[in-house]
Design a protein around this motif. Structure first.
Motif, short mmCIF file in Angstrom:
data_model
loop_
_atom_site.label_atom_id
_atom_site.label_comp_id
_atom_site.label_asym_id
_atom_site.label_seq_id
_atom_site.Cartn_x
_atom_site.Cartn_y
_atom_site.Cartn_z
N UNK A 343 -21.33 -3.31 -16.20
CA UNK A 343 -20.18 -2.66 -15.90
C UNK A 343 -20.58 -0.98 -15.47
N UNK A 344 -19.99 -0.58 -14.70
CA UNK A 344 -20.04 0.52 -13.86
C UNK A 344 -19.24 1.73 -14.88
N UNK A 345 -19.59 2.97 -14.83
CA UNK A 345 -18.70 3.72 -15.50
C UNK A 345 -17.32 3.65 -15.33
N UNK A 346 -16.23 4.03 -16.11
CA UNK A 346 -15.14 4.01 -15.85
C UNK A 346 -14.41 4.69 -14.79
N UNK A 347 -13.66 3.85 -14.15
CA UNK A 347 -12.96 4.54 -13.00
C UNK A 347 -11.59 5.56 -13.45
N UNK A 348 -10.79 5.94 -12.70
CA UNK A 348 -9.77 6.51 -12.91
C UNK A 348 -8.61 5.63 -13.62
N UNK A 349 -7.39 6.47 -14.07
CA UNK A 349 -6.56 5.53 -14.68
C UNK A 349 -5.78 4.34 -13.88
N UNK A 350 -5.81 5.03 -12.66
CA UNK A 350 -5.12 3.68 -11.72
C UNK A 350 -6.23 3.26 -10.59
N UNK A 351 -6.63 1.96 -10.93
CA UNK A 351 -7.65 1.29 -10.30
C UNK A 351 -7.29 0.82 -8.84
N UNK A 352 -6.07 0.37 -8.64
CA UNK A 352 -5.66 0.04 -7.46
C UNK A 352 -4.13 0.23 -7.42
N UNK A 353 -3.73 0.44 -5.97
CA UNK A 353 -1.99 0.52 -5.81
C UNK A 353 -1.57 0.07 -4.61
N UNK A 354 -0.45 -0.46 -4.44
CA UNK A 354 0.34 -0.51 -3.17
C UNK A 354 1.70 0.18 -3.24
N UNK A 355 2.02 0.89 -2.15
CA UNK A 355 3.38 1.29 -2.03
C UNK A 355 4.04 0.87 -0.75
N UNK A 356 5.15 0.08 -0.81
CA UNK A 356 5.93 -0.48 0.09
C UNK A 356 5.11 -1.12 0.82
N UNK A 357 4.02 -1.92 0.68
CA UNK A 357 2.96 -2.57 1.53
C UNK A 357 3.58 -3.85 2.16
N UNK A 358 3.31 -3.68 3.53
CA UNK A 358 3.72 -4.93 4.33
C UNK A 358 2.90 -5.37 5.20
N UNK A 359 2.39 -6.67 5.13
CA UNK A 359 1.51 -7.38 6.17
C UNK A 359 2.12 -8.47 6.91
N UNK A 360 2.20 -8.45 8.07
CA UNK A 360 2.47 -9.44 8.99
C UNK A 360 1.60 -10.29 9.68
N UNK A 361 1.73 -11.53 9.43
CA UNK A 361 0.55 -12.62 10.33
C UNK A 361 1.55 -13.69 10.72
N UNK A 362 1.93 -13.77 12.17
CA UNK A 362 2.37 -14.43 12.69
C UNK A 362 4.02 -14.66 12.01
N UNK A 363 4.37 -15.96 11.70
CA UNK A 363 5.71 -16.25 10.96
C UNK A 363 5.53 -15.86 9.44
N UNK A 364 4.48 -15.44 8.89
CA UNK A 364 4.40 -14.99 7.58
C UNK A 364 4.37 -13.59 7.21
N UNK A 365 5.29 -13.10 6.44
CA UNK A 365 5.33 -11.71 6.06
C UNK A 365 5.13 -11.85 4.56
N UNK A 366 4.27 -10.74 4.34
CA UNK A 366 3.92 -10.56 2.90
C UNK A 366 4.57 -9.00 2.64
N UNK A 367 5.43 -8.73 1.34
CA UNK A 367 6.02 -7.72 1.13
C UNK A 367 7.36 -7.64 1.56
N UNK A 368 8.07 -6.41 1.38
CA UNK A 368 7.19 -5.31 0.93
C UNK A 368 6.90 -5.33 -0.75
N UNK A 369 5.60 -4.78 -1.05
CA UNK A 369 5.27 -4.78 -2.49
C UNK A 369 4.80 -3.29 -2.86
N UNK A 370 5.13 -3.00 -3.98
CA UNK A 370 4.94 -1.74 -4.78
C UNK A 370 4.22 -2.30 -6.03
N UNK A 371 2.91 -1.74 -6.59
CA UNK A 371 2.39 -2.15 -7.82
C UNK A 371 1.32 -1.11 -8.09
N UNK A 372 1.06 -1.15 -9.11
CA UNK A 372 -0.27 -0.32 -9.88
C UNK A 372 -0.91 -1.37 -10.64
#
Length: 547
Positions: A343-372
């Protein structure tokens, strides 16, 4: 056609290493045998030997009737260049070879060659038995049923991982073999695919031998277990299913240890008694020699001589008891990984987050996603193949450009990852060099020692990383987690290609890991064993929080 496959005195090895010997096994219709054992025990070698692809080093394999068709479906981690989905299905079902043999026999028959009529009859029978005449129609229906929504004339290399897994499942569902030999059929299947596979195996009227790391799948399908016990150098055959085997194996191991401990205690006691009697006899002889010459009474001299002889007789009795004792071999100590995740030293309170994230790949659309994802959260990410789980991971880690929205990786986050494709070790450089590149502070010798702990010995570390099997690359990735400290652990199908003892070690290590965990797995027993705090379910590019 009902078929039986019989192995008698079967032995096989790899180079100078003996894998197994003296295997006697009969597999008849409706027998579903689970073949288990650690990586390197010879499971795939046994399947290939039963299939006739490898000659046995000793013993025989007999198939009754001789015309029965054995279907050996190995793992295929690499897709063949230029092969279409339809061609893949024809090859895996045996239809491609049957079609080629039938075309050759037809041409010989038309040319009037001697013996061509018998060859044609055999080729026609095999062609019909494997379902060649209506394979295309059945393939379209099965592909639609398993959700493989692609043109079957499309190249296999163009498919996503989820689509390739569905193609593999479709090839199995289309097969009409008389004996099924399946090597890791559950790899990369989602829960729906696992359910379909389990129903297929349950409805089989044919003999089957299955190698699988999926414990729940084995528990639901097999009715016998053959264990290649590499540590005890033994072959154990158990009636009953997977869970019954676990219980019986534990009892057998306990009894073996108890029998050896009792034998060792008996040997120790007899040896101690013989030594004591030997000392008494020697002391008695010395005393008798000193006193006999000075003893005027004949009867006393005789008594002292007899006493010494009795002590010598007792020594001989103890030695004979040791000789008569049936030797009990000490159970070999099993390989114990004792995996750790640094284990590395502790990171901040929020490790990773998405804000209204959208990814498009051809006919596939991921999102929009917001989460922490908060510090030390243990998150299970579930969903069908192709739903967007890998996209979610890539977006959270900042590895995928977003078409809309933002991604954020917290300060001090150190990522450790075992990805589904095992891309960390794919190059041409030797494994030891590829590993050291990720941990430059470690000298070569500690790297070799650590890799050896994970079952990667001298012959592995000098090979180019790209030549390693998927299981070996997985072990190298797990070793890397121990070599460097991480506080965000990302595991994408970590049980794929691992043997059962290693999977249990991973589960044990996760129980004590203090950092943040993102776990993608279709292994139902791992999901039950690992203590998660959240479940994110991905469906059609949308992320749903499940309580």
């Amino acid at each position: 056609m009902s078929a039986t496959i019989k192995a008698a005195g079967l032995a096989a090895g790899h180079g100078a290493t003996a894998l197994f010997s003296g295997l006697d096994l009969v597999i008849g219709p409706r027998d579903v045998v689970g073949l288990v054992g650690p990586n390197g025990a010879g499971k795939s070698t046994l399947l290939r030997t039963l299939a006739g692809e490898l000659p046995p080093e000793d013993g025989t394999v007999t198939v009754t009737p001789a015309s029965a068709i054995i279907g050996y479906l190995p793992q295929e981690t690499e897709r063949r260049a230029g092969e279409t989905v339809r061609g893949f299905l024809a090859r895996r079902t045996g239809v491609a070879d049957a079609q080629a043999a039938f075309d050759t026999a037809t041409a010989r028959l038309e040319a009037g060659e001697a013996g061509a009529d018998d060859e044609y009859a055999d080729a026609l029978e095999r062609w019909l038995a494997l379902g060649a005449p209506d394979l295309d129609e059945r393939a379209d229906a099965i592909a639609a049923d398993v959700g493989l929504a692609v043109d079957l004339d499309q190249l296999m290399t163009s498919l996503s991982g989820g689509q390739a897994a569905r193609a593999g499942l479709a090839s199995l569902l289309l097969s009409r073999y008389d004996v099924f030999l399946l090597d890791e059929p559950t790899n990369d299947l989602d829960l729906d695919g696992l359910d379909r596979l389990e129903r297929f195996v349950a409805d089989l009227g044919e003999a089957a031998v299955i190698v699988s790391h999926d414990r729940e799948f084995l528990a639901r399908t097999v009715n016998r277990i053959v264990e290649l016990d590499l540590h005890q150098r033994a072959i154990n055959i158990y009636g009953g299913g997977y869970d019954a085997w676990l219980q019986e194996r534990e009892i057998a191991r306990r009894h073996a240890r108890e029998a050896y401990d009792e034998y060792a205690d008996t040997v120790s006691g007899l040896q101690a008694r013989a030594n004591m009697q030997r000392n008494w006899a020697a002391q008695g002889v010395r005393n008798a020699r000193r006193s006999i010459n000075n003893e005027p009474d004949k009867s006393v001299r005789k008594y002292r001589v007899n006493s010494s002889e009795k002590q010598a007789s007792k020594v001989r009795q103890s030695e004979k008891a040791l000789e008569r004792l049936e030797e009990v071999d000490e159970p070999r100590k099993e390989w114990d990984l004792r995996m750790e995740i640094a284990a590395a030293p502790r990171s901040g309170a929020v490790t990773a987050a998405l804000r209204e994230a959208v990814v498009r790949r051809g006919d596939f659309t991921f999102g929009p996603v917001t989460l922490e994802i908060g510090w030390a959260e243990k998150v299970a990410i579930t969903g069908a193949n192709g739903s967007g789980k890998s996209t979610l991971l890539a977006a959270l880690l900042g590895r995928l450009p977003l078409d809309e929205g933002q991604s954020h990786l917290g300060p001090g986050v150190v990522v450790g990852e075992v990805d589904q494709a095992r891309r960390l070790f794919e190059g041409d450089e030797p494994l030891v060099d590829a590993f050291q590149r990720h941990v430059p502070d470690l000298a070569p010798e500690p790297v070799r020692t650590l890799l050896a702990k994970y079952g990667l010995k001298t012959d592995h570390v000098v090979r180019s990383a790209s030549t390693l099997s998927p299981g070996e690359r997985t072990r190298a990735a797990l070793a890397l987690l121990q070599a460097r400290g991480v506080n965000l652990l990302v595991l994408d199908e970590p049980t794929n290609h691992l043997d059962l003892p290693a999977i249990e070690q991973v589960e044990a290590a996760l129980e004590t890991y203090p950092g943040t965990l993102l776990l993608v797995t279709h292994d139902r027993r791992m999901l039950a064993a690992v203590s998660t705090t959240r479940e994110l379910h991905v469906e059609n590019g949308q992320v749903i929080e499940r309580s």
